[in-house]
Design a protein around this motif. Structure first.
Motif, PDB file in Angstrom:
ATOM      1  N   ILE A  14      -3.060  -3.806   2.844  1.00  0.00           N
ATOM      2  CA  ILE A  14      -3.507  -4.190   4.413  1.00  0.00           C
ATOM      3  C   ILE A  14      -3.873  -2.657   4.672  1.00  0.00           C
ATOM      4  N   GLY A  15      -3.275  -1.624   4.421  1.00  0.00           N
ATOM      5  CA  GLY A  15      -3.707  -0.290   4.968  1.00  0.00           C
ATOM      6  C   GLY A  15      -4.763   0.217   4.221  1.00  0.00           C
ATOM      7  N   GLY A  16      -5.078   0.103   2.730  1.00  0.00           N
ATOM      8  CA  GLY A  16      -6.071   0.573   2.030  1.00  0.00           C
ATOM      9  C   GLY A  16      -7.141  -0.082   2.338  1.00  0.00           C
ATOM     10  N   VAL A  33      -9.038   1.826  -5.686  1.00  0.00           N
ATOM     11  CA  VAL A  33      -8.369   1.329  -7.014  1.00  0.00           C
ATOM     12  C   VAL A  33      -7.048   0.662  -6.518  1.00  0.00           C
ATOM     13  N   GLU A  34      -7.051  -0.569  -7.199  1.00  0.00           N
ATOM     14  CA  GLU A  34      -5.926  -1.397  -7.003  1.00  0.00           C
ATOM     15  C   GLU A  34      -5.157  -1.687  -8.275  1.00  0.00           C
ATOM     16  N   ILE A  35      -3.959  -1.749  -8.276  1.00  0.00           N
ATOM     17  CA  ILE A  35      -2.993  -1.619  -9.456  1.00  0.00           C
ATOM     18  C   ILE A  35      -3.095  -3.197 -10.122  1.00  0.00           C
ATOM     19  N   ILE A  46       2.551 -13.007   8.764  1.00  0.00           N
ATOM     20  CA  ILE A  46       2.999 -12.041   9.331  1.00  0.00           C
ATOM     21  C   ILE A  46       2.457 -11.860  10.835  1.00  0.00           C
ATOM     22  N   ILE A  47       3.305 -11.167  11.586  1.00  0.00           N
ATOM     23  CA  ILE A  47       3.017 -10.914  13.102  1.00  0.00           C
ATOM     24  C   ILE A  47       2.131  -9.996  13.242  1.00  0.00           C
ATOM     25  N   GLN A  48       1.158 -10.181  14.165  1.00  0.00           N
ATOM     26  CA  GLN A  48       0.411  -9.278  14.641  1.00  0.00           C
ATOM     27  C   GLN A  48       0.380  -9.160  16.015  1.00  0.00           C
ATOM     28  N   SER A 103      -1.112 -16.408   8.138  1.00  0.00           N
ATOM     29  CA  SER A 103      -0.652 -16.372   6.572  1.00  0.00           C
ATOM     30  C   SER A 103      -1.303 -14.800   6.112  1.00  0.00           C
ATOM     31  N   ARG A 104      -0.260 -14.349   5.216  1.00  0.00           N
ATOM     32  CA  ARG A 104      -0.708 -12.949   4.610  1.00  0.00           C
ATOM     33  C   ARG A 104      -1.914 -13.205   3.803  1.00  0.00           C
ATOM     34  N   ARG A 105      -2.046 -14.212   3.108  1.00  0.00           N
ATOM     35  CA  ARG A 105      -2.986 -14.374   2.201  1.00  0.00           C
ATOM     36  C   ARG A 105      -4.175 -14.405   3.208  1.00  0.00           C
ATOM     37  N   LEU A 126      -6.285  -0.935 -11.838  1.00  0.00           N
ATOM     38  CA  LEU A 126      -6.333   0.438 -12.119  1.00  0.00           C
ATOM     39  C   LEU A 126      -5.452   1.123 -11.222  1.00  0.00           C
ATOM     40  N   THR A 127      -4.871   2.424 -11.730  1.00  0.00           N
ATOM     41  CA  THR A 127      -4.399   3.508 -10.878  1.00  0.00           C
ATOM     42  C   THR A 127      -4.856   4.717 -11.092  1.00  0.00           C
ATOM     43  N   VAL A 128      -4.086   5.663 -10.400  1.00  0.00           N
ATOM     44  CA  VAL A 128      -4.463   7.054 -10.767  1.00  0.00           C
ATOM     45  C   VAL A 128      -3.324   7.619 -11.463  1.00  0.00           C
ATOM     46  N   GLY A 286       0.406   4.267   5.829  1.00  0.00           N
ATOM     47  CA  GLY A 286       0.916   3.189   5.532  1.00  0.00           C
ATOM     48  C   GLY A 286       2.342   3.408   5.285  1.00  0.00           C
ATOM     49  N   ASP A 287       2.614   2.219   4.336  1.00  0.00           N
ATOM     50  CA  ASP A 287       4.214   2.096   3.864  1.00  0.00           C
ATOM     51  C   ASP A 287       4.487   3.493   3.170  1.00  0.00           C
ATOM     52  N   GLY A 288       3.749   4.059   2.573  1.00  0.00           N
ATOM     53  CA  GLY A 288       3.949   5.173   1.589  1.00  0.00           C
ATOM     54  C   GLY A 288       4.377   6.330   2.224  1.00  0.00           C
ATOM     55  N   SER A 298       5.955  -4.571  13.008  1.00  0.00           N
ATOM     56  CA  SER A 298       4.715  -3.580  13.228  1.00  0.00           C
ATOM     57  C   SER A 298       4.600  -2.780  11.990  1.00  0.00           C
ATOM     58  N   GLY A 299       5.180  -2.902  10.868  1.00  0.00           N
ATOM     59  CA  GLY A 299       4.617  -1.982   9.790  1.00  0.00           C
ATOM     60  C   GLY A 299       3.206  -2.148   9.563  1.00  0.00           C
ATOM     61  N   ALA A 300       2.771  -3.506   9.143  1.00  0.00           N
ATOM     62  CA  ALA A 300       1.178  -3.388   8.898  1.00  0.00           C
ATOM     63  C   ALA A 300       0.375  -3.140  10.219  1.00  0.00           C
TER      64      ALA A 300
HETATM   65  C1  LIG Z   1      10.065  -8.865   4.829  1.00  0.00           C
HETATM   66  C2  LIG Z   1       8.794  -8.077   5.608  1.00  0.00           C
HETATM   67  C3  LIG Z   1       8.033  -8.658   6.659  1.00  0.00           C
HETATM   68  C4  LIG Z   1       7.156  -7.934   7.364  1.00  0.00           C
HETATM   69  N1  LIG Z   1       6.551  -8.535   8.446  1.00  0.00           N
HETATM   70  C5  LIG Z   1       5.600  -7.793   9.207  1.00  0.00           C
HETATM   71  C6  LIG Z   1       5.216  -8.389  10.340  1.00  0.00           C
HETATM   72  O1  LIG Z   1       5.411  -9.236  10.732  1.00  0.00           O
HETATM   73  N2  LIG Z   1       4.245  -7.528  10.911  1.00  0.00           N
HETATM   74  C7  LIG Z   1       3.616  -6.374  10.583  1.00  0.00           C
HETATM   75  O2  LIG Z   1       2.881  -5.538  11.065  1.00  0.00           O
HETATM   76  N3  LIG Z   1       4.184  -5.737   9.382  1.00  0.00           N
HETATM   77  C8  LIG Z   1       5.372  -6.435   8.696  1.00  0.00           C
HETATM   78  N4  LIG Z   1       5.613  -5.993   7.581  1.00  0.00           N
HETATM   79  C9  LIG Z   1       5.396  -4.727   7.282  1.00  0.00           C
HETATM   80  C10 LIG Z   1       3.921  -4.851   6.158  1.00  0.00           C
HETATM   81  O3  LIG Z   1       4.090  -5.716   5.273  1.00  0.00           O
HETATM   82  C11 LIG Z   1       3.782  -3.399   5.721  1.00  0.00           C
HETATM   83  O4  LIG Z   1       3.897  -2.459   6.593  1.00  0.00           O
HETATM   84  C12 LIG Z   1       2.271  -3.324   5.090  1.00  0.00           C
HETATM   85  O5  LIG Z   1       2.076  -4.166   4.151  1.00  0.00           O
HETATM   86  C13 LIG Z   1       2.206  -1.930   4.641  1.00  0.00           C
HETATM   87  O6  LIG Z   1       0.698  -1.908   4.093  1.00  0.00           O
HETATM   88  P1  LIG Z   1       0.067  -0.905   3.107  1.00  0.00           P
HETATM   89  O7  LIG Z   1      -1.035  -1.042   2.729  1.00  0.00           O
HETATM   90  O8  LIG Z   1       0.745   0.396   3.278  1.00  0.00           O
HETATM   91  O9  LIG Z   1       1.242  -1.436   1.663  1.00  0.00           O
HETATM   92  P2  LIG Z   1       1.185  -2.695   0.886  1.00  0.00           P
HETATM   93  O10 LIG Z   1       0.786  -3.776   1.805  1.00  0.00           O
HETATM   94  O11 LIG Z   1       2.345  -2.611   0.029  1.00  0.00           O
HETATM   95  O12 LIG Z   1      -0.170  -2.561   0.109  1.00  0.00           O
HETATM   96  C14 LIG Z   1       0.000  -1.665  -1.340  1.00  0.00           C
HETATM   97  C15 LIG Z   1      -1.169  -2.075  -2.186  1.00  0.00           C
HETATM   98  O13 LIG Z   1      -1.431  -1.030  -3.185  1.00  0.00           O
HETATM   99  C16 LIG Z   1      -1.044  -1.534  -4.382  1.00  0.00           C
HETATM  100  N5  LIG Z   1      -0.586  -0.487  -5.498  1.00  0.00           N
HETATM  101  C17 LIG Z   1       0.689  -0.103  -5.438  1.00  0.00           C
HETATM  102  N6  LIG Z   1       0.813   0.702  -6.378  1.00  0.00           N
HETATM  103  C18 LIG Z   1      -0.214   1.231  -6.702  1.00  0.00           C
HETATM  104  C19 LIG Z   1      -0.652   2.113  -7.564  1.00  0.00           C
HETATM  105  N7  LIG Z   1       0.140   2.765  -8.454  1.00  0.00           N
HETATM  106  N8  LIG Z   1      -2.076   2.012  -7.701  1.00  0.00           N
HETATM  107  C20 LIG Z   1      -2.930   1.457  -7.047  1.00  0.00           C
HETATM  108  N9  LIG Z   1      -2.321   0.464  -6.180  1.00  0.00           N
HETATM  109  C21 LIG Z   1      -1.299   0.299  -6.135  1.00  0.00           C
HETATM  110  C22 LIG Z   1      -0.429  -2.624  -4.192  1.00  0.00           C
HETATM  111  O14 LIG Z   1      -0.613  -3.655  -5.227  1.00  0.00           O
HETATM  112  C23 LIG Z   1      -0.645  -3.141  -2.894  1.00  0.00           C
HETATM  113  O15 LIG Z   1      -1.992  -4.031  -3.085  1.00  0.00           O
HETATM  114  C24 LIG Z   1       6.942  -6.780   6.878  1.00  0.00           C
HETATM  115  C25 LIG Z   1       7.198  -6.187   5.665  1.00  0.00           C
HETATM  116  C26 LIG Z   1       8.407  -6.996   5.093  1.00  0.00           C
HETATM  117  C27 LIG Z   1       9.103  -6.258   3.797  1.00  0.00           C
END
Ligand SMILES: Cc1cc2nc3c(=O)[nH]c(=O)nc-3n(C[C@H](O)[C@H](O)[C@H](O)COP(=O)(O)OP(=O)(O)OC[C@H]3O[C@@H](n4cnc5c(N)ncnc54)[C@H](O)[C@@H]3O)c2cc1C
Length: 379
Positions: A14-16, A33-35, A46-48, A103-105, A126-128, A286-288, A298-300
């Motif tokens: 989502i963040g990328g 690049v996506e692993i 997912i709730i927005q 739906s997340r999908r 792929l990754t780094v 993002g989550d990192g 609110s994470g996404a």
């Molecule tokens: C149970 C649960 C419910 C949630 N519900 C909500 C909600 O309702 N509303 C909301 O806003 N947020 C919600 N969140 C939080 C939300 O899912 C995350 O905050 C959001 O997905 C973070 O996005 P991101 O892009 O940082 O990470 P991610 O979504 O984890 O994406 C990371 C991407 O990086 C890829 N990747 C991983 N490692 C590597 C690598 N080494 N090299 C290349 N690619 C890599 C992964 O395959 C993935 O595609 C919820 C989280 C959980 C656990």
């Protein structure tokens, strides 16, 4: 000072993808690049909240997300028998409702289609492996042995970020003692908005995803050691939590849980990367940088906001360090507020599920209300 023209994003979640769209909109060349060799996003929702929709609007996809999701009003907070005692959510913002369930999908598809329209380059599977930070950019060695040079590298690779490890060393997410169980159902006729039911041993949420589908989440305490739950235990355990809820909206779902593989079970973790989330020409978003448990949904939303703010700052083209410093200024306190408030809510829930006394200041409704009102403020 070199202008930022070419950016590598590691992680196409989502963040990328949001960051890629935001940067393409200001004319920057972007590679993701996506692993994963191919995406396989699970179908629960997912709730927005309205602040997430506001950020998606800046990426040109809010209307599509609303069309393919399900807008709804505030979430009704109820006892296990169905008595409503409160309601919660960010206030509606202009044309955006309090919530959109999706739906997340489908959210992934909406972002991906927009990435393709604006010309984001994807390299899958792929990754780094190596990042060399230089004065005016980064050199990268990828996992297939190829190399590349970029003006910036954005780590959007989630809670277990490899970019974070390569740049900052080891930081591990913290398991909070709670887990979430999720399952999708046909939509009950009388479900007109989101619902949350608060029991003594768990909490159940019912969230619309489309006019025909909902997903349920159940938050439970599974023990401090984060035990493994075998597939044949999934259905009996999930159903045992639901037995605590006589309200028909929940009880009627019990018999519809038939497929263990469709249960999405996830132990909950948080992570705070210390300020600053950047070093040289590499930034973690993002989550990192700020993974939160989903108690404020609110994470996404934060990851999407990170993308919007970063592009606004990069557009000023006044040097990477100034850009990253302003990004931190705008993001740190807001993200910290959500992660810390969610941790607090999780701590109180855990005490309750373990039958322990709550601290005097425990007032989940007040914490949720205050944080969600703050999220409604402009980013
Ligand atoms: C149970 C649960 C419910 C949630 N519900 C909500 C909600 O309702 N509303 C909301 O806003 N947020 C919600 N969140 C939080 C939300 O899912 C995350 O905050 C959001 O997905 C973070 O996005 P991101 O892009 O940082 O990470 P991610 O979504 O984890 O994406 C990371 C991407 O990086 C890829 N990747 C991983 N490692 C590597 C690598 N080494 N090299 C290349 N690619 C890599 C992964 O395959 C993935 O595609 C919820 C989280 C959980 C656990």
């Amino acid at each position: 000072m070199k202008a930022i023209e070419k950016v590598l994003i590691v992680g196409g979640g989502i963040g990328g993808q949001s960051t890629a769209i935001a940067l393409r909109q200001i004319g920057i060349a972007v590679e993701i690049v996506e692993i994963l060799p191919q995406y396989d996003v699970y179908g629960v929702g997912i709730i927005q909240m309205s602040n997430a929709l506001r950020a998606l609007d800046a990426l040109g996809v809010a209307d599509e997300a609303l069309k393919r999701g399900c807008p709804y009003d505030k979430v009704k907070m109820c006892t296990p028998t169905g008595h409503q005692f409160n309601e919660i959510g960010t206030p509606p913002m202009g044309r955006f409702p309090s919530h959109n369930g999706i739906s997340r999908r489908i959210l992934h598809e909406v972002l991906h289609e927009r990435c393709e329209t604006v010309g984001v380059q994807f390299r899958m599977g792929l990754t780094v492996d190596q990042i060399t930070d230089k004065e005016n950019g980064v050199d990268v060695v990828f996992s297939d042995g190829t190399t590349g040079s970029y003006d910036l590298l954005i780590g959007a690779d989630g809670v277990n970020s490899k970019v974070r490890k390569l740049i900052f060393g080891d930081y591990f997410p913290k398991y909070v003692g709670l887990s979430v169980w999720r399952y999708a159902f046909d939509r009950p006729k009388d479900l007109e908005t989101g619902y949350m039911y608060f029991g003594k041993h768990s909490k159940v949420g019912l969230i619309p995803m489309t006019k025909d589908k909902i997903y349920m989440f159940v938050v439970s305490a599974e023990g401090a050691d984060n035990p493994f739950i075998a597939e044949d235990q999934m259905i009996p355990k999930l159903k045992s939590y639901l037995e605590e809820y006589p309200v028909p909206m929940v009880h009627d779902l019990i018999d519809q849980i038939t497929e263990p593989k469709l249960i999405n079970y996830r132990p909950l973790e948080t992570l705070h990367l210390p300020d600053p989330w950047y070093k040289g020409n590499v930034l973690i978003i993002g989550d990192g940088a700020h993974a939160t448990i989903p108690h404020l949904g609110s994470g996404a939303a934060l990851a999407i906001e990170d993308a919007v703010v970063l592009a606004q700052e990069i557009a000023k083209q006044d040097g990477t360090q100034a850009i990253f410093a302003r990004f931190m200024n705008r993001r740190l306190e807001r993200c910290k507020m959500v992660v810390e408030a969610s941790e607090k809510l999780g701590e109180w829930e855990l005490l309750e599920y373990e039958g322990k006394p709550l601290p005097e200041e425990a007032n989940a409704g007040a914490v949720m209300g205050k944080t969600l009102m703050a999220l409604a403020q402009p980013i």
